[in-house]
Design an enzyme around this catalytic site. Structure first.
Site, PDB file in Angstrom:
ATOM      1  N   SER A   1      59.306  75.532 111.645  1.00  0.00           N
ATOM      2  CA  SER A   1      57.961  74.938 111.576  1.00  0.00           C
ATOM      3  C   SER A   1      57.059  75.621 112.598  1.00  0.00           C
ATOM      4  CB  SER A   1      58.089  73.441 111.924  1.00  0.00           C
ATOM      5  OG  SER A   1      56.835  72.853 112.162  1.00  0.00           O
TER       6      SER A   1
ATOM      7  N   TYR B   1      60.114  65.407 116.075  1.00  0.00           N
ATOM      8  CA  TYR B   1      60.030  66.516 115.115  1.00  0.00           C
ATOM      9  C   TYR B   1      59.925  67.851 115.862  1.00  0.00           C
ATOM     10  CZ  TYR B   1      58.311  69.103 110.998  1.00  0.00           C
ATOM     11  OH  TYR B   1      58.146  70.003 109.964  1.00  0.00           O
TER      12      TYR B   1
HETATM   13  P1  NAP Z   1      58.760  66.624 101.711  1.00  0.00           P
HETATM   14  O1  NAP Z   1      57.924  66.938 100.522  1.00  0.00           O
HETATM   15  O2  NAP Z   1      58.545  65.349 102.448  1.00  0.00           O
HETATM   16  O3  NAP Z   1      60.291  66.768 101.280  1.00  0.00           O
HETATM   17  C1  NAP Z   1      61.303  66.460 102.181  1.00  0.00           C
HETATM   18  C2  NAP Z   1      62.630  66.675 101.514  1.00  0.00           C
HETATM   19  O4  NAP Z   1      63.670  66.311 102.443  1.00  0.00           O
HETATM   20  C3  NAP Z   1      62.806  65.798 100.284  1.00  0.00           C
HETATM   21  O5  NAP Z   1      63.554  66.477  99.322  1.00  0.00           O
HETATM   22  C4  NAP Z   1      63.593  64.635 100.852  1.00  0.00           C
HETATM   23  O6  NAP Z   1      64.329  63.894  99.902  1.00  0.00           O
HETATM   24  C5  NAP Z   1      64.511  65.350 101.807  1.00  0.00           C
HETATM   25  N1  NAP Z   1      65.089  64.405 102.739  1.00  0.00           N
HETATM   26  C6  NAP Z   1      64.431  63.645 103.640  1.00  0.00           C
HETATM   27  N2  NAP Z   1      65.291  62.824 104.256  1.00  0.00           N
HETATM   28  C7  NAP Z   1      66.514  63.054 103.717  1.00  0.00           C
HETATM   29  C8  NAP Z   1      67.794  62.508 103.922  1.00  0.00           C
HETATM   30  N3  NAP Z   1      68.005  61.526 104.791  1.00  0.00           N
HETATM   31  N4  NAP Z   1      68.822  62.978 103.190  1.00  0.00           N
HETATM   32  C9  NAP Z   1      68.620  63.957 102.281  1.00  0.00           C
HETATM   33  N5  NAP Z   1      67.436  64.529 102.039  1.00  0.00           N
HETATM   34  C10 NAP Z   1      66.386  64.064 102.743  1.00  0.00           C
HETATM   35  O7  NAP Z   1      58.573  67.725 102.830  1.00  0.00           O
HETATM   36  P2  NAP Z   1      58.363  69.302 102.774  1.00  0.00           P
HETATM   37  O8  NAP Z   1      57.025  69.574 103.297  1.00  0.00           O
HETATM   38  O9  NAP Z   1      58.770  69.873 101.481  1.00  0.00           O
HETATM   39  O10 NAP Z   1      59.396  69.713 103.925  1.00  0.00           O
HETATM   40  C11 NAP Z   1      60.535  70.493 103.698  1.00  0.00           C
HETATM   41  C12 NAP Z   1      60.920  71.126 105.019  1.00  0.00           C
HETATM   42  O11 NAP Z   1      59.859  71.953 105.457  1.00  0.00           O
HETATM   43  C13 NAP Z   1      61.175  70.123 106.132  1.00  0.00           C
HETATM   44  O12 NAP Z   1      62.242  70.568 106.956  1.00  0.00           O
HETATM   45  C14 NAP Z   1      59.869  70.158 106.901  1.00  0.00           C
HETATM   46  O13 NAP Z   1      60.040  69.751 108.239  1.00  0.00           O
HETATM   47  C15 NAP Z   1      59.531  71.606 106.779  1.00  0.00           C
HETATM   48  N6  NAP Z   1      58.143  71.960 107.031  1.00  0.00           N
HETATM   49  C16 NAP Z   1      57.146  71.444 106.250  1.00  0.00           C
HETATM   50  C17 NAP Z   1      55.823  71.815 106.529  1.00  0.00           C
HETATM   51  C18 NAP Z   1      54.655  71.320 105.724  1.00  0.00           C
HETATM   52  O14 NAP Z   1      53.526  71.586 106.102  1.00  0.00           O
HETATM   53  N7  NAP Z   1      54.876  70.624 104.623  1.00  0.00           N
HETATM   54  C19 NAP Z   1      55.556  72.679 107.572  1.00  0.00           C
HETATM   55  C20 NAP Z   1      56.592  73.160 108.333  1.00  0.00           C
HETATM   56  C21 NAP Z   1      57.879  72.803 108.043  1.00  0.00           C
HETATM   57  P3  NAP Z   1      63.751  62.478  99.336  1.00  0.00           P
HETATM   58  O15 NAP Z   1      62.864  62.829  98.177  1.00  0.00           O
HETATM   59  O16 NAP Z   1      64.990  61.746  98.940  1.00  0.00           O
HETATM   60  O17 NAP Z   1      63.001  61.818 100.462  1.00  0.00           O
END
Ligand code: NAP
Length: 254
Positions: free
Chosen positions: A146, A159
């Site tokens: 991130s 986080y």
């Molecule tokens: P998201 O849309 O909220 O998706 C999160 C994913 O993680 C979902 O598939 C969710 O499954 C899964 N997850 C959460 N808790 C879980 C658990 N206890 N067991 C199994 N799976 C779980 O977020 P995203 O933006 O795609 O994020 C994906 C990654 O990118 C994360 O590591 C996040 O920190 C990172 N990231 C995101 C951004 C951004 O701007 N979006 C920036 C930097 C890094 P459920 O559907 O079951 O909740």
């Protein structure tokens, strides 16, 4: 030909949190490049699975709540992937959660859950998959870091701590395993339009200040991570170890 080195035909990839957001796009990108895909998560990844099948790839669904699973259960999940799809070549540690609160108000429960999902599970899955990759003489681990692997952020201390640690873990594992053909790298997404950042985009002041700071002039789309994940999973990245690839519209360059 150089483009052939990006292909993943015959490989098996495990993507955590592949039912939506960035993880779904990682899973589809790897499948488009030729890999069969295991999707690990707590929610049935019906849409992702049907899109992968439509690409002609095999898919395995691995039910697992990363907040609840202990290391032995995570090792079992990796074993399930190998049993169902024959092997494991690529692990994408994508699943992650964020809990927003001022540091003075963070609850122990929220701290623990963020560290468990965003850091502990990353290590235990990497260890279990890494053991198999070391035994088979190669593999790829791609951690989703991130901007908060580099910066402090606002009101997300757990986080930030976890994502800093993910970057350190990426480098630590890369150092140990590079000589065995196991490449461990990270992707650092910038501000991407997913559920994770919905509260920021719904806050007009935060949304405007974030957008103003992104040199590319737009939020990232989930599709923007597709090229990076295929590259790091592929032979094209065979000499890339311990790197973090920002996919951030220039945020870190600012
Ligand atoms: P998201 O849309 O909220 O998706 C999160 C994913 O993680 C979902 O598939 C969710 O499954 C899964 N997850 C959460 N808790 C879980 C658990 N206890 N067991 C199994 N799976 C779980 O977020 P995203 O933006 O795609 O994020 C994906 C990654 O990118 C994360 O590591 C996040 O920190 C990172 N990231 C995101 C951004 C951004 O701007 N979006 C920036 C930097 C890094 P459920 O559907 O079951 O909740």
């Amino acid at each position: 030909m150089i483009l052939d080195s990006f292909r993943l035909d015959g490989r098996v990839a495990l993507v955590t949190g592949g039912n939506r957001g960035l993880g779904q796009m990682c899973a589809l990108a790897l499948a488009e490049a030729g890999a069969d895909i295991a999707v690990l998560g707590r929610t049935e990844p019906a849409e992702t699975a049907s899109l992968i099948k439509a690409l002609g790839r095999r898919v395995a669904e691995v039910p697992c709540d990363l907040a609840l699973a202990d290391p032995a259960q995570l090792a079992d999940a990796v074993a399930t992937v190998a049993a169902q799809l024959g092997r494991i070549d690529i692990l994408v540690n994508n699943a992650g959660i964020i809990r927003r609160a001022p540091a003075a108000e963070v609850t122990p429960t929220d701290w623990d859950e963020v560290m468990t999902v965003n850091l502990d599970a990353v290590f235990h899955l990497s260890q279990a998959a890494g053991r198999r990759m070391l035994a088979q003489g190669g593999g790829r681990i791609i951690n989703v870091a991130s901007m908060l692997s580099f910066q402090g952020g606002l009101r997300v201390p757990a986080y930030t701590a976890a994502k800093h640690a993910v970057l350190g873990l990426t480098r630590a594992l890369a150092n140990e395993w590079a000589g065995s053909g196991v490449n461990v790298n990270a992707i650092a997404p910038g501000y991407m339009a997913t559920d994770n950042t919905a509260p920021l985009r719904e806050d007009p002041i935060r949304a405007a200040s974030i957008l103003e700071r992104i040199p590319a002039g737009r939020w990232g789309a989930p599709e923007d991570v597709m090229g990076a994940v295929v590259f790091l999973a592929s032979d094209a990245a065979r000499y890339v170890h311990g790197a973090v690839l920002p996919v951030d519209g220039g945020w870190l360059a600012r």
